[in-house]
Design a protein around this motif. Structure first.
Motif, PDB file in Angstrom:
ATOM      1  N   LYS A 222      -0.614 -10.060   5.953  1.00 47.49           N
ATOM      2  CA  LYS A 222       0.291  -9.079   5.760  1.00 47.49           C
ATOM      3  C   LYS A 222       1.128  -8.047   4.772  1.00 47.49           C
ATOM      4  O   LYS A 222       0.687  -9.044   3.847  1.00 47.49           O
ATOM      5  CB  LYS A 222       1.990 -10.656   5.423  1.00 47.49           C
ATOM      6  N   ILE A 223       0.984  -7.202   5.493  1.00 46.45           N
ATOM      7  CA  ILE A 223       1.582  -5.837   4.623  1.00 46.45           C
ATOM      8  C   ILE A 223       2.221  -5.181   4.646  1.00 46.45           C
ATOM      9  O   ILE A 223       2.725  -4.954   5.518  1.00 46.45           O
ATOM     10  CB  ILE A 223      -0.120  -4.851   4.254  1.00 46.45           C
ATOM     11  N   LYS A 224       2.851  -4.461   3.734  1.00 50.75           N
ATOM     12  CA  LYS A 224       3.709  -3.332   2.976  1.00 50.75           C
ATOM     13  C   LYS A 224       3.381  -1.974   3.029  1.00 50.75           C
ATOM     14  O   LYS A 224       2.396  -1.663   2.263  1.00 50.75           O
ATOM     15  CB  LYS A 224       4.658  -4.136   2.558  1.00 50.75           C
ATOM     16  N   VAL A 225       3.850  -0.791   3.351  1.00 55.34           N
ATOM     17  CA  VAL A 225       3.327   0.303   3.561  1.00 55.34           C
ATOM     18  C   VAL A 225       4.466   1.127   3.279  1.00 55.34           C
ATOM     19  O   VAL A 225       5.229   0.775   4.070  1.00 55.34           O
ATOM     20  CB  VAL A 225       2.643   0.583   4.468  1.00 55.34           C
ATOM     21  N   PHE A 226       4.355   1.707   2.422  1.00 55.86           N
ATOM     22  CA  PHE A 226       5.655   2.468   2.101  1.00 55.86           C
ATOM     23  C   PHE A 226       4.660   4.262   1.261  1.00 55.86           C
ATOM     24  O   PHE A 226       3.369   4.082   1.399  1.00 55.86           O
ATOM     25  CB  PHE A 226       5.571   2.931  -0.019  1.00 55.86           C
ATOM     26  N   ALA A 227       5.390   5.183   2.870  1.00 56.82           N
ATOM     27  CA  ALA A 227       4.963   6.075   2.934  1.00 56.82           C
ATOM     28  C   ALA A 227       5.887   7.214   2.798  1.00 56.82           C
ATOM     29  O   ALA A 227       7.341   7.490   2.980  1.00 56.82           O
ATOM     30  CB  ALA A 227       4.442   6.202   4.713  1.00 56.82           C
ATOM     31  N   ASP A 228       4.884   7.944   2.111  1.00 58.64           N
ATOM     32  CA  ASP A 228       5.884   9.461   0.900  1.00 58.64           C
ATOM     33  C   ASP A 228       5.466  10.248   2.978  1.00 58.64           C
ATOM     34  O   ASP A 228       5.331  10.576   3.440  1.00 58.64           O
ATOM     35  CB  ASP A 228       5.333   9.883   0.847  1.00 58.64           C
ATOM     36  N   GLU A 229       7.337  11.712   2.784  1.00 55.97           N
ATOM     37  CA  GLU A 229       7.155  12.049   3.153  1.00 55.97           C
ATOM     38  C   GLU A 229       6.316  13.327   3.773  1.00 55.97           C
ATOM     39  O   GLU A 229       5.961  13.879   4.727  1.00 55.97           O
ATOM     40  CB  GLU A 229       8.126  13.096   2.772  1.00 55.97           C
ATOM     41  N   THR A 230       5.385  13.372   2.182  1.00 50.89           N
ATOM     42  CA  THR A 230       5.278  14.573   2.986  1.00 50.89           C
ATOM     43  C   THR A 230       5.086  16.187   2.757  1.00 50.89           C
ATOM     44  O   THR A 230       5.365  17.117   4.629  1.00 50.89           O
ATOM     45  CB  THR A 230       3.528  14.670   3.225  1.00 50.89           C
ATOM     46  N   ARG A 231       5.953  16.813   2.375  1.00 45.35           N
ATOM     47  CA  ARG A 231       6.493  17.878   2.387  1.00 45.35           C
ATOM     48  C   ARG A 231       5.816  19.406   2.425  1.00 45.35           C
ATOM     49  O   ARG A 231       4.697  18.747   1.359  1.00 45.35           O
ATOM     50  CB  ARG A 231       8.057  18.392   1.314  1.00 45.35           C
ATOM     51  N   PRO A 232       5.594  19.500   3.106  1.00 46.39           N
ATOM     52  CA  PRO A 232       6.775  20.494   4.435  1.00 46.39           C
ATOM     53  C   PRO A 232       6.797  20.404   5.377  1.00 46.39           C
ATOM     54  O   PRO A 232       7.819  20.656   5.987  1.00 46.39           O
ATOM     55  CB  PRO A 232       6.877  21.928   3.523  1.00 46.39           C
TER      56      PRO A 232
ATOM     57  N   LEU B 129       6.059  17.433   6.750  1.00 54.22           N
ATOM     58  CA  LEU B 129       6.688  15.880   6.802  1.00 54.22           C
ATOM     59  C   LEU B 129       5.777  15.112   7.966  1.00 54.22           C
ATOM     60  O   LEU B 129       5.719  14.261   8.929  1.00 54.22           O
ATOM     61  CB  LEU B 129       7.745  16.195   7.789  1.00 54.22           C
ATOM     62  N   GLN B 130       4.130  14.853   7.612  1.00 57.18           N
ATOM     63  CA  GLN B 130       3.518  14.403   8.110  1.00 57.18           C
ATOM     64  C   GLN B 130       3.352  13.022   8.026  1.00 57.18           C
ATOM     65  O   GLN B 130       2.938  12.384   8.787  1.00 57.18           O
ATOM     66  CB  GLN B 130       2.072  14.872   7.455  1.00 57.18           C
ATOM     67  N   GLY B 131       4.426  12.456   6.858  1.00 60.97           N
ATOM     68  CA  GLY B 131       4.770  11.143   6.286  1.00 60.97           C
ATOM     69  C   GLY B 131       5.592  10.508   7.275  1.00 60.97           C
ATOM     70  O   GLY B 131       5.064   9.113   7.701  1.00 60.97           O
ATOM     71  N   LEU B 132       6.276  11.166   8.402  1.00 61.65           N
ATOM     72  CA  LEU B 132       6.982  11.046   9.100  1.00 61.65           C
ATOM     73  C   LEU B 132       5.679  10.382  10.529  1.00 61.65           C
ATOM     74  O   LEU B 132       5.817   9.790  11.142  1.00 61.65           O
ATOM     75  CB  LEU B 132       7.709  11.981   9.486  1.00 61.65           C
ATOM     76  N   LEU B 133       4.724  11.325  10.712  1.00 65.25           N
ATOM     77  CA  LEU B 133       4.414  10.909  11.945  1.00 65.25           C
ATOM     78  C   LEU B 133       3.580   9.347  11.136  1.00 65.25           C
ATOM     79  O   LEU B 133       2.988   8.527  12.443  1.00 65.25           O
ATOM     80  CB  LEU B 133       2.826  12.084  11.602  1.00 65.25           C
TER      81      LEU B 133
ATOM     82  N   ILE C 229       0.682  -0.896   0.313  1.00 60.02           N
ATOM     83  CA  ILE C 229       0.182  -0.215   0.016  1.00 60.02           C
ATOM     84  C   ILE C 229       1.211   0.944  -0.129  1.00 60.02           C
ATOM     85  O   ILE C 229       1.700   1.030   0.822  1.00 60.02           O
ATOM     86  CB  ILE C 229      -0.629   0.015   0.767  1.00 60.02           C
ATOM     87  N   PHE C 230       0.603   2.241  -1.010  1.00 61.85           N
ATOM     88  CA  PHE C 230       0.928   3.438  -0.719  1.00 61.85           C
ATOM     89  C   PHE C 230       0.259   4.733   0.193  1.00 61.85           C
ATOM     90  O   PHE C 230      -1.187   4.563  -0.259  1.00 61.85           O
ATOM     91  CB  PHE C 230       1.329   4.146  -2.093  1.00 61.85           C
ATOM     92  N   THR C 231       0.554   5.606   0.741  1.00 62.93           N
ATOM     93  CA  THR C 231      -0.324   6.584   1.348  1.00 62.93           C
ATOM     94  C   THR C 231       0.606   7.775   1.356  1.00 62.93           C
ATOM     95  O   THR C 231       2.133   8.134   1.580  1.00 62.93           O
ATOM     96  CB  THR C 231      -1.023   6.130   2.341  1.00 62.93           C
ATOM     97  N   HIS C 232       0.038   8.918   2.177  1.00 59.51           N
ATOM     98  CA  HIS C 232       0.569  10.186   1.925  1.00 59.51           C
ATOM     99  C   HIS C 232       0.149  10.890   2.534  1.00 59.51           C
ATOM    100  O   HIS C 232      -0.968  10.889   3.444  1.00 59.51           O
ATOM    101  CB  HIS C 232       0.085  10.132   0.421  1.00 59.51           C
ATOM    102  N   CYS C 233       0.496  11.956   3.158  1.00 59.03           N
ATOM    103  CA  CYS C 233       0.324  12.626   4.316  1.00 59.03           C
ATOM    104  C   CYS C 233      -0.477  11.583   5.951  1.00 59.03           C
ATOM    105  O   CYS C 233       0.760  10.863   5.613  1.00 59.03           O
ATOM    106  CB  CYS C 233      -0.880  13.559   3.874  1.00 59.03           C
TER     107      CYS C 233
END
Ligand code: RUB
Length: 319
Positions: free
Chosen positions: A149-159, A161-165, A127-131
């Protein structure tokens, strides 16, 4: 106005309280606090005070339609009570109960969306998610808790950085998560089975307003034939858009993008910082609401069912 309301408004503006669903519940609770602490006896004064508080809260995040809809939900009940000639104590109680009901509905919507949306996730999916959307993450977490069993890509979400949350939240759940920079999305999208994102607002034509970068992600997902799933409770649907109104996109401080020091050095530089963007319905496969799954093109039906067909001649918070 109660001091706590000033603090709430500031916390929303500064994004200490953020994410559309939470903002909606917070402003409903703010009206409850205002009602509880109202000292006067005059019902007209009470209505005036609640409307004023609503207008003040409305200015905090213009794009979050959950904010408007939360206020509408409470004010509609209050208006009915006032028209029926209820006394001050009853009007206060009506406000408090409506605010509680809004929050309860919102929490239930989160559970239902998690249940419904997670059925679309299979064992082994990527799964890919944003923010950082509570609704999107509820779906992902539910699938994981159900043993998929899942894998997730989270993008950073500049500026901001909610992706880090998001990455932290999913890691705490024991979910396999990879954090990437926003510009690497096209590299990793091909590994994904679904993009799952939240919404700040859904327009009558099914267009979705969400954190800036969502439209780009949805377009590359569309190109890579990866399904785009939006998790949005029905109170994210914008009633005024079927009357032609456009959703206002919040512009945030440019110093979220560039330091004051660099900006001063780079004389003549223009900087823009829109907080959200609009994803057209063609790039969205389905919207998961608490009432079930719909195609984006069916957004108009949700609006008709929730708000009827009438135009709001005057907003409930206007005098
Ligand atoms: C948050 C954001 C989220 C939506 C949906 O933006 O764009 O995707 O609000 O969130 P910000 P939820 O960080 O600027 O508030 O599903 O929690 O309502």
């Amino acid at each position: 106005m109660d001091k706590q309301i000033l603090q709430i408004a500031q916390d929303i503006k500064e994004m200490k309280i953020r994410g559309a669903a939470k903002i909606g519940r917070t402003v409903a609770t703010a009206l409850k606090i205002e009602a509880e602490n109202f000292k006067g006896k005059d019902t007209n004064e009470f209505i005036k005070d609640i409307k004023e508080t609503s207008r003040f809260l409305l200015e905090t995040r213009p794009t979050a339609v959950s904010l408007e809809n939360a206020l509408r939900f409470v004010l509609l009940e209050l208006n009915k009570g006032f028209t029926n000639g209820e006394d001050i104590d009853t009007l206060k109680k009506i406000t408090i109960n409506a605010a509680d009901e809004f929050c309860e509905n919102s929490n239930l919507a989160l559970e239902r969306i998690a249940e419904i949306g997670s059925k679309r996730i299979r064992d082994g999916d990527v799964i890919f998610t944003h923010c950082n959307s509570s609704m999107a993450l509820a779906i992902i977490k539910k699938a994981h808790r159900d043993g998929k069993k899942i894998k997730v890509f989270a993008d950073e979400t500049r500026p901001r950085l909610q992706g880090l949350l998001t990455a932290k939240e999913l890691l705490e759940e024991g979910i396999d998560v990879t954090l990437i920079v926003d510009s690497a999305a096209r590299i990793f999208i091909r590994e994904a089975d679904h993009v799952i994102i939240g919404a700040d607002a859904v327009a009558a034509n099914g267009a979705v307003v969400n954190k800036v970068g969502t439209a780009t992600l949805a377009s590359i997902a569309h190109e890579a034939r990866v399904k785009v799933i939006v998790a949005a409770e029905t109170y994210k649907f914008h009633p005024q858009t079927y009357c032609g109104e456009l959703i206002e996109i919040e512009e945030r401080d440019i110093f979220e993008v560039i330091s004051e020091e660099d900006y001063k050095k780079l004389k003549g530089l223009k900087v823009k910082n829109p907080a959200f963007d609009v994803t057209p319905p063609e790039f969205i496969d389905l919207i998961v609401t608490e009432k079930g799954i719909i195609a984006p093109q069916a957004a108009i039906l949700v609006l008709k069912e929730t708000y009827g067909l009438g135009l709001f001649e005057k907003e409930l918070w206007e005098d």
